[in-house]
Design a protein around this motif. Structure first.
Motif, PDB file in Angstrom:
ATOM      1  N   GLN A  53       0.836  -1.213   0.000  1.00  0.00           N
ATOM      2  CA  GLN A  53       0.000   0.000   0.000  1.00  0.00           C
ATOM      3  C   GLN A  53       0.869   1.261   0.000  1.00  0.00           C
ATOM      4  OE1 GLN A  53      -3.336   0.027   2.829  1.00  0.00           O
ATOM      5  NE2 GLN A  53      -3.016  -2.159   3.110  1.00  0.00           N
ATOM      6  N   MET A  57       0.945   4.295  -2.702  1.00  0.00           N
ATOM      7  CA  MET A  57       0.736   5.713  -2.349  1.00  0.00           C
ATOM      8  C   MET A  57       1.866   6.582  -2.880  1.00  0.00           C
ATOM      9  SD  MET A  57      -0.356   5.453   1.624  1.00  0.00           S
ATOM     10  CE  MET A  57      -1.179   3.951   2.080  1.00  0.00           C
ATOM     11  N   ASP A  71      -5.697  10.050   1.271  1.00  0.00           N
ATOM     12  CA  ASP A  71      -6.877   9.288   1.733  1.00  0.00           C
ATOM     13  C   ASP A  71      -6.471   7.872   2.122  1.00  0.00           C
ATOM     14  OD1 ASP A  71      -8.592  11.348   1.305  1.00  0.00           O
ATOM     15  OD2 ASP A  71      -9.292  10.647  -0.673  1.00  0.00           O
ATOM     16  N   LYS A  72      -5.633   7.276   1.269  1.00  0.00           N
ATOM     17  CA  LYS A  72      -5.192   5.891   1.536  1.00  0.00           C
ATOM     18  C   LYS A  72      -4.330   5.852   2.799  1.00  0.00           C
ATOM     19  CE  LYS A  72      -6.267   3.723  -2.611  1.00  0.00           C
ATOM     20  NZ  LYS A  72      -6.171   4.605  -3.780  1.00  0.00           N
ATOM     21  N   ALA A  75      -6.512   5.793   5.758  1.00  0.00           N
ATOM     22  CA  ALA A  75      -7.111   4.464   5.942  1.00  0.00           C
ATOM     23  C   ALA A  75      -6.087   3.513   6.571  1.00  0.00           C
ATOM     24  CB  ALA A  75      -7.600   3.918   4.606  1.00  0.00           C
TER      25      ALA A  75
END
Ligand code: ADP
Ligand code: ASP
Ligand code: MG
Length: 465
Positions: A53, A57, A71-72, A75
């Motif tokens: 992830q 990003m 946003d990621k 999260a």
């Protein structure tokens, strides 16, 4: 009093797939607690798919999609907060929040810098992706303390000293071993459990580096070698080293014992269960490596040892490495003149690009690489004296086993099994431990299945479970 190391200690490494949730972390704590008498040093990966992830990003920020990346990132923070928070009483939530605030604030800044640079440069890749292990090691140390275990976080960047090669750094062994002993042995002698993030290290000037994807296995082996551990345990999500990737062949069998040499070939040629460099430090110090399943800790796993393992099967396992490029080089002089190969290898060496397999004829050479980063530059240099073509999307499928070297007819069996597959290159390595085939990536899975059916119709019960 401990000297240069202590054969009564072990290293236990837990991969991301063993740390993906609160329940997984709790299970891991139970496994470590059961091993306390063996004085474990714990090496952890980033939780779940955090590294993947983070890399996505970073790529997004570099491509001008910073808002989406942020946003990621939020999260990802929530995932850590939720999974670790649910293991701890509310009185500890402030401490978790502080760790998260500090790390996520730095990560937000870093995404800003990546976005401004418009490029996810290797030093950014290492800095940004290192946060997965920096977070997991701190948070897991905290969770273990909550479970009544005396764990202490150790920053891997103060222990694993590396060269400056970002994304594939090599440890500077003697300095690293000295630091491992200095930082880790005193903790163990006070019966504390050191918790170290895998994958990451730092250069002599303190710049963060990484050992390459999957590098936490390598970190565990480096630390194990540094403390002369009795055993290096790699805890993962499968029962051990299997006869091939169980995601490809679900009926793959567990290999109970395998030699360092065989396992190293498998790791190098794509068995993702071990980072390709993992076995080097273990072999040098003759420390057994055991691969175990954190979801089924009672299964004996795979023991990787120095000695050859007698087996009535001709091979121990099959590996598959995707993302391979074939580079075909044809001499424009239509003659394999002396010095031709030398010139070719000099070009690959200058571009720091490793060659995996090689086949030659009188006028041409084909070789494979798995890192295309400098392929354009390599082709330019080769074209000064040769015709060059490149084929992408290839895979190397290898059969590996000690018995290959003295069993006649293995190649015939392998070719027979692969008769419907278009084999692009063949190579029996100098070690004689493996026979490798290059096939197009879309034939890779089928090739592994066919070879598995051919070579493991009967499996020696002394070696395979
Ligand atoms: P971790 O998160 O524990 O580091 P990895 O995903 O890196 O786990 O490695 C484990 C995976 O390796 C398994 O889930 C399996 O799909 C894959 N794998 C590939 N080849 C083999 C093999 N020969 N034996 C076992 N696992 C293999
Ligand atoms: N977290 C790193 C990765 O996903 C290192 C590892 O898991 O071994 O590549
Ligand atoms: Mg791994």
């Amino acid at each position: 009093m401990r000297g240069k190391g202590d054969r009564s200690m072990i290293v236990m490494k837990f991969g991301g797939s063993s740390l993906e949730s609160a329940a997984a972390v709790e299970r891991v704590a139970g496994i470590v607690r059961a091993a306390l008498a063996r004085k474990p040093v714990v090496v952890v990966s980033a939780m779940g798919s955090t590294t993947q992830q983070l890399l996505a990003m970073g790529e997004a920020a570099a491509a001008g999609k910073r808002a989406g990346a942020l946003d990621k990132l939020r999260a990802l923070r929530e995932m850590h907060e939720h999974e670790i928070g649910s293991l701890l009483p509310s009185s500890c939530h402030g401490e978790v929040g502080k760790i998260l605030d500090c790390h996520f604030c730095e990560m937000t800044d870093l995404l800003g810098k990546i976005s401004a640079a418009g490029e996810f440069l290797p030093e950014f890749v290492d800095d940004f992706s290192s946060y997965g292990e920096r977070l997991s090691s701190r948070l897991i140390a905290l969770a273990f303390r909550r479970f009544g275990m005396d764990s202490v976080h150790v920053d891997a960047r103060c222990v694993i000293l590396t060269d400056t090669r970002h994304m594939a750094a090599t440890p500077l062994y003697s300095q690293t071993y000295a630091r491992v002993r200095d930082k880790i042995l005193p903790l163990a002698s006070q019966d504390k459990i050191p918790i170290v993030g895998g994958f990451i290290g730092a250069t002599e000037s303190g710049v963060t580096t990484t050992l390459g994807r999957g590098g936490s296995d390598f970190s565990a082996a480096i630390i194990g070698a540094g403390i002369a551990a009795e055993e290096i345990q790699i805890w993962t999500d499968v029962d051990g080293m299997m006869t091939c990737d169980p995601k490809v062949v679900p009926e793959a069998r567990r290999v109970k014992t395998i030699s360092f040499a065989e396992a190293a070939e498998l790791a190098y040629f794509g068995a993702k269960v071990l980072h390709p460099s993992t076995l080097l430090p273990a072999m040098e110090k003759n420390i057994p490596v055991v691969v175990l399943n954190s979801r089924r800790p009672d299964v004996a796993g795979t023991r990787i040892v120095a000695e050859a393992v007698p087996c009535s099967n001709v091979i121990k396992a099959i590996s598959c490495k995707r993302g391979i490029y074939i580079v075909n080089i044809r001499s424009t002089r239509m003659l394999m003149s002396h010095g031709f190969l030398h010139r070719i290898f000099e070009i690959f060496s200058r571009a720091e690009t490793a060659v995996d397999m090689l086949a030659s004829s009188e006028v041409s050479v084909s070789l494979t690489i798995d890192n295309p980063a400098r392929l354009a530059e390599i082709c330019r240099a080769l074209r000064e004296f040769a015709e060059v073509s490149v084929e992408e999307d290839q895979a190397i499928v290898c059969i590996v086993g000690d018995n290959l070297r003295h069993t006649p007819g293995v190649a015939a069996r392998a070719f027979g099994a692969l008769q419907e597959i278009n084999i692009r290159m063949i190579s029996q390595g100098a070690s004689l431990l493996n026979l490798g085939f290059v096939v197009t990536a879309r034939d890779a899975e089928r090739s592994v299945k066919l070879l598995h059916r051919e070579f493991f119709r009967d499996a020696d019960p002394a070696v395979f479970d």
